[in-house]
Design an enzyme around this catalytic site. Structure first.
Site, PDB file in Angstrom:
ATOM      1  N   GLY A  13       0.821  -1.213   0.000  1.00  0.00           N
ATOM      2  CA  GLY A  13       0.000   0.000   0.000  1.00  0.00           C
ATOM      3  C   GLY A  13       0.852   1.258   0.000  1.00  0.00           C
ATOM      4  N   ASP A  37      -5.306   3.495   7.943  1.00  0.00           N
ATOM      5  CA  ASP A  37      -4.470   2.373   8.373  1.00  0.00           C
ATOM      6  C   ASP A  37      -4.506   2.305   9.895  1.00  0.00           C
ATOM      7  N   LYS A  38      -4.676   1.099  10.394  1.00  0.00           N
ATOM      8  CA  LYS A  38      -4.760   0.898  11.848  1.00  0.00           C
ATOM      9  C   LYS A  38      -3.393   1.007  12.514  1.00  0.00           C
ATOM     10  N   LEU A  39      -2.326   0.962  11.704  1.00  0.00           N
ATOM     11  CA  LEU A  39      -0.958   0.894  12.239  1.00  0.00           C
ATOM     12  C   LEU A  39      -0.830  -0.271  13.214  1.00  0.00           C
ATOM     13  N   THR A  40      -1.092  -1.467  12.705  1.00  0.00           N
ATOM     14  CA  THR A  40      -0.776  -2.678  13.467  1.00  0.00           C
ATOM     15  C   THR A  40       0.749  -2.797  13.489  1.00  0.00           C
ATOM     16  N   THR A 125      -4.708 -12.322  -3.353  1.00  0.00           N
ATOM     17  CA  THR A 125      -3.452 -13.070  -3.437  1.00  0.00           C
ATOM     18  C   THR A 125      -3.625 -14.401  -4.168  1.00  0.00           C
ATOM     19  N   ASP A 126      -2.530 -14.887  -4.727  1.00  0.00           N
ATOM     20  CA  ASP A 126      -2.546 -16.212  -5.379  1.00  0.00           C
ATOM     21  C   ASP A 126      -2.798 -17.343  -4.385  1.00  0.00           C
ATOM     22  N   GLU A 127      -2.556 -17.072  -3.077  1.00  0.00           N
ATOM     23  CA  GLU A 127      -2.674 -18.157  -2.094  1.00  0.00           C
ATOM     24  C   GLU A 127      -4.099 -18.683  -1.963  1.00  0.00           C
ATOM     25  N   TYR A 149      -4.703 -17.678   6.870  1.00  0.00           N
ATOM     26  CA  TYR A 149      -4.520 -16.433   6.111  1.00  0.00           C
ATOM     27  C   TYR A 149      -5.171 -16.543   4.734  1.00  0.00           C
ATOM     28  N   LYS A 153      -8.443 -14.593   3.077  1.00  0.00           N
ATOM     29  CA  LYS A 153      -8.387 -13.808   1.833  1.00  0.00           C
ATOM     30  C   LYS A 153      -9.413 -14.356   0.826  1.00  0.00           C
ATOM     31  N   ASN A 178       3.908 -13.586  -4.918  1.00  0.00           N
ATOM     32  CA  ASN A 178       4.758 -13.021  -3.855  1.00  0.00           C
ATOM     33  C   ASN A 178       5.467 -11.753  -4.314  1.00  0.00           C
ATOM     34  N   PRO A 204      16.430 -18.803   9.088  1.00  0.00           N
ATOM     35  CA  PRO A 204      15.727 -20.086   9.233  1.00  0.00           C
ATOM     36  C   PRO A 204      15.059 -20.525   7.923  1.00  0.00           C
TER      37      PRO A 204
HETATM   38  P1  NAD Z   1       1.375  -5.553   5.171  1.00  0.00           P
HETATM   39  O1  NAD Z   1       1.151  -6.512   6.292  1.00  0.00           O
HETATM   40  O2  NAD Z   1       2.743  -5.032   4.914  1.00  0.00           O
HETATM   41  O3  NAD Z   1       0.435  -4.275   5.366  1.00  0.00           O
HETATM   42  C1  NAD Z   1      -0.889  -4.370   5.816  1.00  0.00           C
HETATM   43  C2  NAD Z   1      -1.317  -2.988   6.299  1.00  0.00           C
HETATM   44  O4  NAD Z   1      -2.705  -3.064   6.699  1.00  0.00           O
HETATM   45  C3  NAD Z   1      -0.525  -2.491   7.509  1.00  0.00           C
HETATM   46  O5  NAD Z   1      -0.133  -1.157   7.308  1.00  0.00           O
HETATM   47  C4  NAD Z   1      -1.519  -2.604   8.663  1.00  0.00           C
HETATM   48  O6  NAD Z   1      -1.311  -1.631   9.677  1.00  0.00           O
HETATM   49  C5  NAD Z   1      -2.839  -2.395   7.930  1.00  0.00           C
HETATM   50  N1  NAD Z   1      -3.992  -2.982   8.657  1.00  0.00           N
HETATM   51  C6  NAD Z   1      -4.051  -4.227   9.195  1.00  0.00           C
HETATM   52  N2  NAD Z   1      -5.258  -4.403   9.785  1.00  0.00           N
HETATM   53  C7  NAD Z   1      -5.964  -3.264   9.581  1.00  0.00           C
HETATM   54  C8  NAD Z   1      -7.276  -2.842   9.937  1.00  0.00           C
HETATM   55  N3  NAD Z   1      -8.115  -3.643  10.630  1.00  0.00           N
HETATM   56  N4  NAD Z   1      -7.685  -1.607   9.556  1.00  0.00           N
HETATM   57  C9  NAD Z   1      -6.845  -0.786   8.864  1.00  0.00           C
HETATM   58  N5  NAD Z   1      -5.591  -1.121   8.518  1.00  0.00           N
HETATM   59  C10 NAD Z   1      -5.154  -2.352   8.861  1.00  0.00           C
HETATM   60  O7  NAD Z   1       0.784  -6.272   3.879  1.00  0.00           O
HETATM   61  P2  NAD Z   1       1.250  -6.186   2.358  1.00  0.00           P
HETATM   62  O8  NAD Z   1       2.285  -7.203   2.122  1.00  0.00           O
HETATM   63  O9  NAD Z   1       1.497  -4.765   2.002  1.00  0.00           O
HETATM   64  O10 NAD Z   1      -0.082  -6.692   1.642  1.00  0.00           O
HETATM   65  C11 NAD Z   1      -1.088  -5.762   1.241  1.00  0.00           C
HETATM   66  C12 NAD Z   1      -2.221  -6.529   0.588  1.00  0.00           C
HETATM   67  O11 NAD Z   1      -1.724  -7.259  -0.536  1.00  0.00           O
HETATM   68  C13 NAD Z   1      -2.863  -7.575   1.513  1.00  0.00           C
HETATM   69  O12 NAD Z   1      -4.251  -7.555   1.290  1.00  0.00           O
HETATM   70  C14 NAD Z   1      -2.248  -8.898   1.067  1.00  0.00           C
HETATM   71  O13 NAD Z   1      -3.136  -9.964   1.295  1.00  0.00           O
HETATM   72  C15 NAD Z   1      -2.053  -8.638  -0.418  1.00  0.00           C
HETATM   73  N6  NAD Z   1      -0.960  -9.390  -1.068  1.00  0.00           N
HETATM   74  C16 NAD Z   1       0.312  -9.378  -0.537  1.00  0.00           C
HETATM   75  C17 NAD Z   1       1.348 -10.042  -1.187  1.00  0.00           C
HETATM   76  C18 NAD Z   1       2.766 -10.043  -0.664  1.00  0.00           C
HETATM   77  O14 NAD Z   1       3.614 -10.758  -1.217  1.00  0.00           O
HETATM   78  N7  NAD Z   1       3.093  -9.274   0.352  1.00  0.00           N
HETATM   79  C19 NAD Z   1       1.081 -10.734  -2.376  1.00  0.00           C
HETATM   80  C20 NAD Z   1      -0.223 -10.736  -2.892  1.00  0.00           C
HETATM   81  C21 NAD Z   1      -1.232 -10.041  -2.225  1.00  0.00           C
HETATM   82  O1  TDX Z   2      11.624 -17.667   7.922  1.00  0.00           O
HETATM   83  C1  TDX Z   2      11.121 -18.115   6.873  1.00  0.00           C
HETATM   84  N1  TDX Z   2      11.679 -19.221   6.284  1.00  0.00           N
HETATM   85  C2  TDX Z   2      11.177 -19.790   5.156  1.00  0.00           C
HETATM   86  O2  TDX Z   2      11.718 -20.793   4.666  1.00  0.00           O
HETATM   87  C3  TDX Z   2       9.972 -17.506   6.246  1.00  0.00           C
HETATM   88  C4  TDX Z   2       9.320 -16.282   6.852  1.00  0.00           C
HETATM   89  C5  TDX Z   2       9.474 -18.083   5.107  1.00  0.00           C
HETATM   90  N2  TDX Z   2      10.045 -19.205   4.572  1.00  0.00           N
HETATM   91  C6  TDX Z   2       9.449 -19.792   3.350  1.00  0.00           C
HETATM   92  C7  TDX Z   2       7.964 -20.061   3.428  1.00  0.00           C
HETATM   93  C8  TDX Z   2       7.498 -19.812   2.012  1.00  0.00           C
HETATM   94  O3  TDX Z   2       7.650 -21.006   1.239  1.00  0.00           O
HETATM   95  O4  TDX Z   2       9.610 -18.819   2.322  1.00  0.00           O
HETATM   96  C9  TDX Z   2       8.458 -18.760   1.463  1.00  0.00           C
HETATM   97  C10 TDX Z   2       7.883 -17.359   1.494  1.00  0.00           C
HETATM   98  O5  TDX Z   2       7.356 -17.138   2.783  1.00  0.00           O
HETATM   99  P1  TDX Z   2       6.660 -15.740   3.169  1.00  0.00           P
HETATM  100  O6  TDX Z   2       7.593 -14.638   2.875  1.00  0.00           O
HETATM  101  O7  TDX Z   2       6.112 -15.873   4.541  1.00  0.00           O
HETATM  102  O8  TDX Z   2       5.511 -15.652   2.059  1.00  0.00           O
HETATM  103  P2  TDX Z   2       4.282 -16.605   1.674  1.00  0.00           P
HETATM  104  O9  TDX Z   2       3.926 -17.505   2.787  1.00  0.00           O
HETATM  105  O10 TDX Z   2       4.610 -17.232   0.352  1.00  0.00           O
HETATM  106  O11 TDX Z   2       3.120 -15.501   1.501  1.00  0.00           O
HETATM  107  C11 TDX Z   2       3.410 -14.255   0.830  1.00  0.00           C
HETATM  108  O12 TDX Z   2       2.957 -14.260  -0.498  1.00  0.00           O
HETATM  109  C12 TDX Z   2       1.575 -14.174  -0.713  1.00  0.00           C
HETATM  110  C13 TDX Z   2       2.828 -13.065   1.590  1.00  0.00           C
HETATM  111  O13 TDX Z   2       3.291 -13.075   2.930  1.00  0.00           O
HETATM  112  C14 TDX Z   2       1.330 -13.060   1.529  1.00  0.00           C
HETATM  113  O14 TDX Z   2       0.809 -11.894   2.171  1.00  0.00           O
HETATM  114  C15 TDX Z   2       0.906 -13.065   0.089  1.00  0.00           C
HETATM  115  O15 TDX Z   2      -0.490 -13.173  -0.022  1.00  0.00           O
END
Ligand code: NAD
Ligand code: TDX
Length: 327
Positions: A13, A37-40, A125-127, A149, A153, A178, A204
């Site tokens: 975002g 944003d809630k700033l979690t 997400t693809d997940e 998770y 989604k 990802n 790890p």
């Molecule tokens: P992130 O965890 O970095 O950010 C999430 C944000 O949402 C944070 O700023 C958090 O404070 C805010 N938030 C959480 N709960 C809230 C609430 N109740 N109200 C308002 N704000 C809230 O996540 P990201 O990696 O930036 O992912 C953003 C979006 O994209 C998500 O919907 C995620 O499912 C999706 N997505 C992520 C990836 C990835 O690889 N990171 C891939 C595909 C889709």
């Molecule tokens: O410490 C680790 N060691 C490890 O081997 C972590 C954190 C992850 N992994 C592995 C698990 C997964 O196979 O690496 C791969 C990637 O892990 P994450 O970064 O946690 O991503 P993933 O579980 O694939 O999910 C991510 O992609 C899709 C995002 O976190 C999601 O928000 C998004 O929807």
């Protein structure tokens, strides 16, 4: 023009907001952005410009319908990123995932309906598709999420779809692979490994490290979201893939090279529960219908990302500390 972005202090975002404020999205030049944003633990105000006059930052929860109904009128569009996003946390405790991802999306869409905002992109997400041994998922593939998770989604996608079908909200859904890039919380694979390796710590690696993820630079993801916002059809889902499939071992190997470390820095740890083996998206639809193509090469993007973490220790040390405090 005015756009409201949920979760705008998170990784993806904030990238979207920074890029929009730099006028890099055609048609949105000069637009005003409201971030809710809630700033979690995952949100960081320092990921956004401090004093941009076109940015209004509101610390708030997407479950707060009164707040959203107050904020939304006058906005042209909503891009919905806010979510609990870390798979491992959802294995330990899933309630917050259902609350924010499912109920939060419903609360947001109810407020959208009440305020007449014309366009919504729901970022997913693809997940949601589960795990695929061979081939790639198209958008019509059945949903078979494996982690809480991913299930939350998938549920949010269905809630979003229902608000389109029932109430006619002009809403599209993106399902991306990802992401990697700057400002990603150091709990996810790439930033966790980079920040640990830069700090001289071990990393790890789960199980055999044989799991495959498809990697996309966050800038390409955000450009795809912009395309879908402007040209996507209501009620449609668009996969956004990167085409860069890598095992976690291969990612680890490259990160060791980029940080000047070797395999003695890698700890083999027990596998993640129900660990999805492989993700792979078919992105023909967004390529053919909206003209999307990723532009950042994985090799260059990864090297630049490592450089960014090397130069921005203040940002990630702050994030690591916040995560530790609130965990
Ligand atoms: P992130 O965890 O970095 O950010 C999430 C944000 O949402 C944070 O700023 C958090 O404070 C805010 N938030 C959480 N709960 C809230 C609430 N109740 N109200 C308002 N704000 C809230 O996540 P990201 O990696 O930036 O992912 C953003 C979006 O994209 C998500 O919907 C995620 O499912 C999706 N997505 C992520 C990836 C990835 O690889 N990171 C891939 C595909 C889709
Ligand atoms: O410490 C680790 N060691 C490890 O081997 C972590 C954190 C992850 N992994 C592995 C698990 C997964 O196979 O690496 C791969 C990637 O892990 P994450 O970064 O946690 O991503 P993933 O579980 O694939 O999910 C991510 O992609 C899709 C995002 O976190 C999601 O928000 C998004 O929807």
């Amino acid at each position: 023009m005015k756009i409201l972005v949920t979760g705008g202090a998170g990784f993806i975002g904030s990238h979207y907001v920074r890029t929009l404020l730099q006028d890099q999205y055609a048609g949105w030049e000069g637009a005003h952005v409201t971030v809710v944003d809630k700033l979690t633990y995952a949100g960081n105000r320092e990921s956004l410009p401090a004093n941009d006059p076109r940015l209004t930052f509101v610390q708030g929860d997407i479950l707060d319908g009164d707040l959203l109904r107050q904020l939304l009128p006058g906005h042209d569009a909503v891009v919905h990123f806010a979510a609990e996003s870390h798979v491992d946390r959802s294995l330990e405790s899933a309630a917050e995932f259902v609350r924010t991802n499912v109920l939060g999306t419903q609360s947001l869409l109810e407020a959208v309906l009440a305020s007449g905002v014309e366009r919504v992109v729901h970022v997913s997400t693809d997940e949601v598709y589960g795990s695929i041994d061979e081939g790639s998922w198209t958008e019509t593939w059945p949903l078979a999420p494996n982690s809480p998770y991913a299930a939350s989604k998938a549920a949010s996608d269905l809630v979003a779809r229902s608000y389109w079908r029932t109430h006619g909200i002009d809403l599209s859904i993106t399902r991306c692979s990802n992401n990697y890039g700057p400002y990603q919380h150091p709990e996810k694979l790439i930033p966790l490994f980079v920040t640990n390796l830069l700090a001289g710590l071990t990393v790890p690696l789960y199980g055999e490290g044989a799991n495959v993820r498809e990697w996309l630079h966050v800038d390409d993801h955000c450009r795809a979201i912009d395309l879908v916002l402007n040209k996507g059809q209501a009620g449609e889902v668009y996969n956004v893939g990167g085409g860069n499939e890598r095992t976690n071992r291969a990612i680890t190997e490259r990160l060791l090279e980029l940080t000047g470390r070797d395999w003695t820095s890698v700890r083999r740890v027990p596998d993640r529960k129900a660990h999805d083996l492989r993700y792979s998206l078919d992105e023909t639809k967004i390529a053919e219908q909206l003209g999307y193509a990723p532009s950042v090469s994985f090799e260059q993007g990864l090297a630049d990302t490592v450089d960014w973490y090397r130069k921005n220790t203040d940002w990630w040390q702050h994030s690591k500390a916040i995560a530790a405090d609130r965990a």
